[in-house]
Design a protein around this motif. Structure first.
Motif, mmCIF file in Angstrom:
data_model
loop_
_atom_site.group_PDB
_atom_site.id
_atom_site.type_symbol
_atom_site.label_atom_id
_atom_site.label_comp_id
_atom_site.label_asym_id
_atom_site.label_seq_id
_atom_site.Cartn_x
_atom_site.Cartn_y
_atom_site.Cartn_z
ATOM 1 N N ARG A 1 50.961 59.633 66.693
ATOM 2 C CA ARG A 1 51.161 58.547 67.653
ATOM 3 C C ARG A 1 51.416 57.229 66.932
ATOM 4 O O ARG A 1 52.290 56.451 67.297
ATOM 5 N N ILE A 2 50.665 56.967 65.867
ATOM 6 C CA ILE A 2 50.866 55.737 65.100
ATOM 7 C C ILE A 2 52.241 55.733 64.432
ATOM 8 O O ILE A 2 52.942 54.721 64.432
ATOM 9 N N ASP B 1 55.106 55.398 67.279
ATOM 10 C CA ASP B 1 55.067 54.266 68.214
ATOM 11 C C ASP B 1 55.592 53.032 67.489
ATOM 12 O O ASP B 1 54.860 52.313 66.821
ATOM 13 N N ASN C 1 56.913 50.140 68.675
ATOM 14 C CA ASN C 1 56.470 48.855 69.202
ATOM 15 C C ASN C 1 55.095 48.488 68.662
ATOM 16 O O ASN C 1 54.835 47.348 68.300
ATOM 17 N N ARG C 2 54.216 49.450 68.633
ATOM 18 C CA ARG C 2 52.864 49.206 68.142
ATOM 19 C C ARG C 2 52.903 48.895 66.643
ATOM 20 O O ARG C 2 52.164 48.047 66.159
ATOM 21 N N THR D 1 54.025 45.290 66.229
ATOM 22 C CA THR D 1 52.938 44.408 66.631
ATOM 23 C C THR D 1 51.840 44.390 65.573
ATOM 24 O O THR D 1 51.297 43.330 65.249
ATOM 25 N N LEU D 2 51.534 45.531 65.041
ATOM 26 C CA LEU D 2 50.508 45.617 64.011
ATOM 27 C C LEU D 2 50.938 44.851 62.758
ATOM 28 O O LEU D 2 50.141 44.122 62.165
#
Length: 87
Positions: A63-64, A67, A69-70, A73-74
């Protein structure tokens, strides 16, 4: 070796073979075919729970990694933390 001793020897060999197969969890069905019977012991349960935990960790990592977008952002949050001056 007489016939009686030979019969006793054969019965003894077959009995020992049956005991060894039963100890290892190998059973026979009504047609004579052999199959393995899994036994649930503490080690098996511990390994199953460890596999479950590893699968959960893999799902989180997937998932990391997927993803986007995440991830952006991170990265931005990390850069903001780096840009802050120490107090």
């Amino acid at each position: 070796m007489g016939p009686f001793e030979m019969v006793v020897g054969i019965v003894l060999i077959v009995t020992i073979g049956s005991i060894v197969r039963a100890k290892h969890g190998i059973r026979r069905d009504h047609k004579g075919g052999e199959y393995f019977v899994a036994t649930d012991n503490a080690e098996t349960k511990a390994l199953q729970s460890e596999i479950r935990a590893l699968k959960d960790r893999i799902q989180v990592l997937e998932r990391i990694a997927t993803d986007h977008n995440r991830a952006v952002t991170l990265d931005e949050e990390i850069e903001k933390l780096r840009d802050r001056s120490p107090s």
